[in-house]
Design a protein around this motif. Structure first.
Motif, PDB file in Angstrom:
ATOM      1  N   THR A   1      25.090 -77.818  16.556  1.00 11.33           N
ATOM      2  CA  THR A   1      25.015 -77.226  17.707  1.00 11.33           C
ATOM      3  C   THR A   1      25.799 -75.723  17.437  1.00 11.33           C
ATOM      4  N   THR A   2      26.782 -75.918  15.887  1.00 14.61           N
ATOM      5  CA  THR A   2      27.480 -74.618  15.748  1.00 14.61           C
ATOM      6  C   THR A   2      26.414 -73.690  14.813  1.00 14.61           C
ATOM      7  N   PHE A   3      25.783 -74.072  13.899  1.00 17.96           N
ATOM      8  CA  PHE A   3      24.796 -73.290  14.299  1.00 17.96           C
ATOM      9  C   PHE A   3      23.609 -72.798  14.781  1.00 17.96           C
ATOM     10  N   LEU A   4      23.433 -72.724  15.653  1.00 23.51           N
ATOM     11  CA  LEU A   4      22.755 -72.149  17.081  1.00 23.51           C
ATOM     12  C   LEU A   4      23.595 -71.140  17.734  1.00 23.51           C
ATOM     13  N   LEU A   5      24.801 -71.688  17.955  1.00 25.32           N
ATOM     14  CA  LEU A   5      25.548 -70.448  18.759  1.00 25.32           C
ATOM     15  C   LEU A   5      25.934 -69.427  18.191  1.00 25.32           C
ATOM     16  N   THR A   6      26.862 -70.030  17.520  1.00 27.56           N
ATOM     17  CA  THR A   6      26.481 -68.451  16.067  1.00 27.56           C
ATOM     18  C   THR A   6      25.498 -68.170  16.037  1.00 27.56           C
TER      19      THR A   6
ATOM     20  N   LEU B   1      21.135 -74.290  30.563  1.00 22.37           N
ATOM     21  CA  LEU B   1      21.433 -73.991  28.949  1.00 22.37           C
ATOM     22  C   LEU B   1      20.835 -72.905  28.877  1.00 22.37           C
ATOM     23  N   LEU B   2      19.990 -72.247  28.805  1.00 20.17           N
ATOM     24  CA  LEU B   2      18.430 -71.574  28.676  1.00 20.17           C
ATOM     25  C   LEU B   2      20.118 -69.566  27.948  1.00 20.17           C
ATOM     26  N   PRO B   3      20.466 -69.793  28.965  1.00 23.32           N
ATOM     27  CA  PRO B   3      21.157 -68.162  29.216  1.00 23.32           C
ATOM     28  C   PRO B   3      22.334 -68.191  28.309  1.00 23.32           C
ATOM     29  N   ILE B   4      23.004 -69.344  27.806  1.00 19.68           N
ATOM     30  CA  ILE B   4      23.690 -69.925  26.629  1.00 19.68           C
ATOM     31  C   ILE B   4      23.365 -69.151  25.272  1.00 19.68           C
ATOM     32  N   LEU B   5      21.890 -70.291  25.528  1.00 18.58           N
ATOM     33  CA  LEU B   5      20.794 -70.153  24.151  1.00 18.58           C
ATOM     34  C   LEU B   5      20.408 -68.500  24.088  1.00 18.58           C
TER      35      LEU B   5
ATOM     36  N   PRO C   1      20.204 -65.032  23.463  1.00 17.98           N
ATOM     37  CA  PRO C   1      20.534 -63.675  23.104  1.00 17.98           C
ATOM     38  C   PRO C   1      20.646 -62.814  24.248  1.00 17.98           C
ATOM     39  N   PRO C   2      22.247 -61.911  25.394  1.00 16.62           N
ATOM     40  CA  PRO C   2      22.055 -61.785  26.138  1.00 16.62           C
ATOM     41  C   PRO C   2      21.283 -59.781  25.877  1.00 16.62           C
ATOM     42  N   ILE C   3      20.717 -59.640  24.902  1.00 19.13           N
ATOM     43  CA  ILE C   3      19.663 -58.431  25.369  1.00 19.13           C
ATOM     44  C   ILE C   3      18.078 -59.478  25.801  1.00 19.13           C
ATOM     45  N   THR C   4      18.153 -59.875  25.845  1.00 18.43           N
ATOM     46  CA  THR C   4      16.761 -60.519  25.802  1.00 18.43           C
ATOM     47  C   THR C   4      16.018 -60.676  27.468  1.00 18.43           C
ATOM     48  N   TYR C   5      17.165 -61.179  28.142  1.00 22.75           N
ATOM     49  CA  TYR C   5      17.457 -61.429  29.699  1.00 22.75           C
ATOM     50  C   TYR C   5      18.245 -60.543  29.979  1.00 22.75           C
ATOM     51  N   GLY C   6      18.935 -59.618  29.416  1.00 28.22           N
ATOM     52  CA  GLY C   6      19.787 -58.283  30.228  1.00 28.22           C
ATOM     53  C   GLY C   6      19.006 -56.959  30.467  1.00 28.22           C
TER      54      GLY C   6
ATOM     55  N   ALA D   1      25.674 -58.838  35.860  1.00 32.81           N
ATOM     56  CA  ALA D   1      24.703 -59.544  34.812  1.00 32.81           C
ATOM     57  C   ALA D   1      25.840 -60.624  33.869  1.00 32.81           C
ATOM     58  N   ASN D   2      27.649 -60.188  34.325  1.00 35.71           N
ATOM     59  CA  ASN D   2      28.076 -61.089  33.689  1.00 35.71           C
ATOM     60  C   ASN D   2      28.215 -62.631  33.690  1.00 35.71           C
ATOM     61  N   LEU D   3      27.793 -62.925  35.711  1.00 29.97           N
ATOM     62  CA  LEU D   3      27.603 -64.206  35.749  1.00 29.97           C
ATOM     63  C   LEU D   3      26.744 -64.594  35.244  1.00 29.97           C
ATOM     64  N   VAL D   4      25.644 -64.165  34.439  1.00 31.94           N
ATOM     65  CA  VAL D   4      24.484 -64.625  34.292  1.00 31.94           C
ATOM     66  C   VAL D   4      25.079 -66.197  33.091  1.00 31.94           C
ATOM     67  N   PRO D   5      25.965 -65.910  32.302  1.00 35.58           N
ATOM     68  CA  PRO D   5      26.052 -66.679  30.832  1.00 35.58           C
ATOM     69  C   PRO D   5      27.092 -67.174  31.544  1.00 35.58           C
TER      70      PRO D   5
END
Lengths: 292, 276
Positions: A212-217, B107-111, B113-118, B140-144
């Protein structure tokens, strides 16, 4: 009749409390799913015509654009890997209780506050040709000419380590603290050596957390954009894919092409995420002895 | 328990020390430069001054920028907690058909990169006239942030014994009373934790703000980026001064955050090992 219907639904977990989910669901549909689908459909409507896949064709047939994928992965994967691997032994030494633990943890976490620009300015000042590091190296006669560590791959790499490591460390420490220490003590009682305890008890319990850590970083490093411009070589060795997407959108005003690049970026990133998640699902994912 | 140091331990500490010596060099060089008069090919600048801070304050209209930054962050924190906390409650307490799908969507918005959906998001926000204004930056900042609140709140809610709620209900409390009188007080630590983490994240969020901000709605990170990438126009030292101001602000936020959030209990909540 309607009462039994409600009853049946309630048995499956559908009752009035589900309405609480509504605001967040509407929000994520409007601000995440809809824009994403909009961008996806936009990417199939190229500005200059030429068929549905013209944008994707253009991206993959142009080596200058296509290579941004490899460039990004070459920066993001080693940086994320180093951050996680370096965090493990340090977090390992910092678990448990001892004097000054809070202070040490705080010091390790403080670089989170630095921000891209201070890091970038600092790297340019400190590692630059007339910076302190080169002065020391020249003064000690370790090198004859100033070494170049900025405005190239290394500048971006260092910046990702500085901003990514505290984050990785915090997560690893948190996962490690969640492992019940009595498990290790039990193993010690049964005669397991220190190395055995690490390999057979701690590491398997920690591995999902490390994934998980690897993914987030990795996500952080993959979207590297400001530091690629500021301390990197944005026209060459650190031209990352987010930069290509940005240029298409805000320098050429071709939102269709930019969306296509953003989609490619998302797919590449999700492929890495999926590989790690598949690997992670084969690891032990039960309780680590901690409370929930 | 004392720290027992083995040879491997010494190597680890040496590496950590090396990292921090260099990191100190990076930070100090900016700090020295922000107070330096002229600094070319020498160890230290040839004189010190505070003029760059005043210049940065005026030239970059920092007062306005900081007001915008705080306003955006406060709005994002309040809105993401209001939207996220109820959803976290449902996800922590209930099983229902489609739960995994809902969870994945959050979960997806966290996984990603912001540029992708940004970029698609900014396009949509421009289409509806939000981008370029404060409202667009906040949206925009609410999304993540909303998913982040959901993910950090869920374990806190799971810890609250559902029997407390059941008891209150049996004594005649309605849903609203259960929420306000029972759950809210018990969840204050979780609410604070997620609110502060969202605050720190929003103040530091570059990509989404960069893609949606207009000239009047820049936050400090974005203003900093513009001032640095337009190098040559302004003195490098005033950019340094501005970066120091930003870091000082983040440092205050982090110190506040660490008072409320134990960093070792972010993902797994355990009692600390008793001292031996």
């Amino acid at each position: 009749m309607s009462a039994t219907w409600q009853h049946r639904l309630a048995e499956r977990g559908v009752d009035r409390r589900l309405w609480l989910l509504l605001p967040a669901t509407i929000f994520v549909l409007l601000l995440f799913v809809y824009p994403f689908l909009y961008g996806l459909s936009l990417s199939f409507q190229p500005l200059n015509g030429g068929g549905v896949l013209a944008n994707y064709n253009e991206f993959f047939s142009d080596a200058y654009q296509r290579d941004t994928i490899a460039t990004t992965l070459k920066i993001a994967l080693p940086a994320a890997l180093l951050n996680v691997l370096a965090a493990v032994p340090i977090a390992f030494r910092l678990r448990g209780r001892f004097r000054g633990k809070r202070l040490l943890t705080t010091i390790l976490v403080v670089p989170i506050t630095l921000g891209t620009v201070l890091t970038a300015q600092g790297l340019l000042n400190y590692l630059g040709p007339t910076g302190w590091l080169n002065r020391i190296l020249l003064g000690l006669h370790i090198v004859d000419n100033p070494i170049r560590l900025t405005n190239n791959y290394w500048g971006v790499f260092f910046s990702l380590v500085i901003t990514g490591f505290p984050f990785a460390f915090l997560l690893v420490l948190s996962y490690l603290s969640g492992i019940d220490p009595t498990l290790e003590r039990a193993a010690a009682t049964l005669g397991a050596s220190k190395a055995q305890r690490f390999r057979r008890i701690t590491l398997p319990l920690l591995a999902p957390g490390l994934a998980t850590t690897f993914l987030l970083t990795f996500v952080l490093a993959f979207s590297v954009f400001p530091s690629a411009v500021l301390v990197g070589n944005p026209a060459g060795s650190t031209r990352v894919i987010s930069l290509a997407a940005y240029q298409a959108a805000y320098e050429q005003y071709d939102y269709s092409y930019a969306s296509a690049i953003a989609m490619v970026m998302g797919v590449v990133e999700l492929v890495v995420v999926a590989i790690v998640l598949v690997w992670r699902s084969r690891l032990y994912t039960g309780s680590t002895g901690g409370k929930g | 328990m004392r720290l027992r140091t083995t040879p491997l331990g010494w190597v680890i500490w040496a590496v950590v020390a090396f990292f921090f010596v260099n990191l100190a060099g990076v930070v100090l060089s900016v700090l020295v430069s922000s107070f330096g008069r002229r600094w070319f090919d020498t160890w230290l600048p040839n004189g010190f001054t505070t003029q760059w801070y005043g210049e940065a304050w005026r030239e970059f209209t920092l007062f306005h920028v900081i007001v915008v930054t705080l306003l955006v962050s406060a709005l994002v924190v309040v809105l993401s907690v209001l939207v996220g906390a109820p959803a976290a409650y449902v996800l922590a307490r209930k099983n229902f058909p489609g739960k995994r799908l809902v969870y994945l969507t959050f979960l997806l918005p966290i996984l990603m990169p912001p540029i992708t959906y940004g970029i698609p998001l900014a396009t949509v926000l421009y289409k509806f006239g939000f981008a370029g204004h404060l409202s667009g930056v906040v949206l925009a900042n609410l999304v993540p942030s909303v998913p982040f609140v959901i993910l950090t709140m869920t374990p806190f809610i799971e810890q609250v014994d559902p029997r407390i709620e059941d008891a209150a209900r049996m004594l005649g409390a309605g849903t609203r009373a259960v929420f306000l009188k029972i759950l809210a007080p018990l969840l204050v630590p979780g609410l604070l934790a997620s609110a502060i983490l969202v605050l720190v994240r929003t103040v530091g969020m570059f990509e989404l703000t960069f893609l949606t901000a207009g000239p009047d709605s820049q936050t400090l990170v974005v203003a900093l980026y513009y001032s640095m990438s337009a190098a040559g126009i302004r003195a490098q030292q005033s950019v340094d001064a501005m970066a120091v101001i930003y870091t000082a602000m983040m440092l205050v936020l982090l110190v506040v955050a660490l008072r409320f959030v134990n960093p070792t209990q972010l993902v797994a909540r355990v009692k600390e090992e008793p001292s031996e």
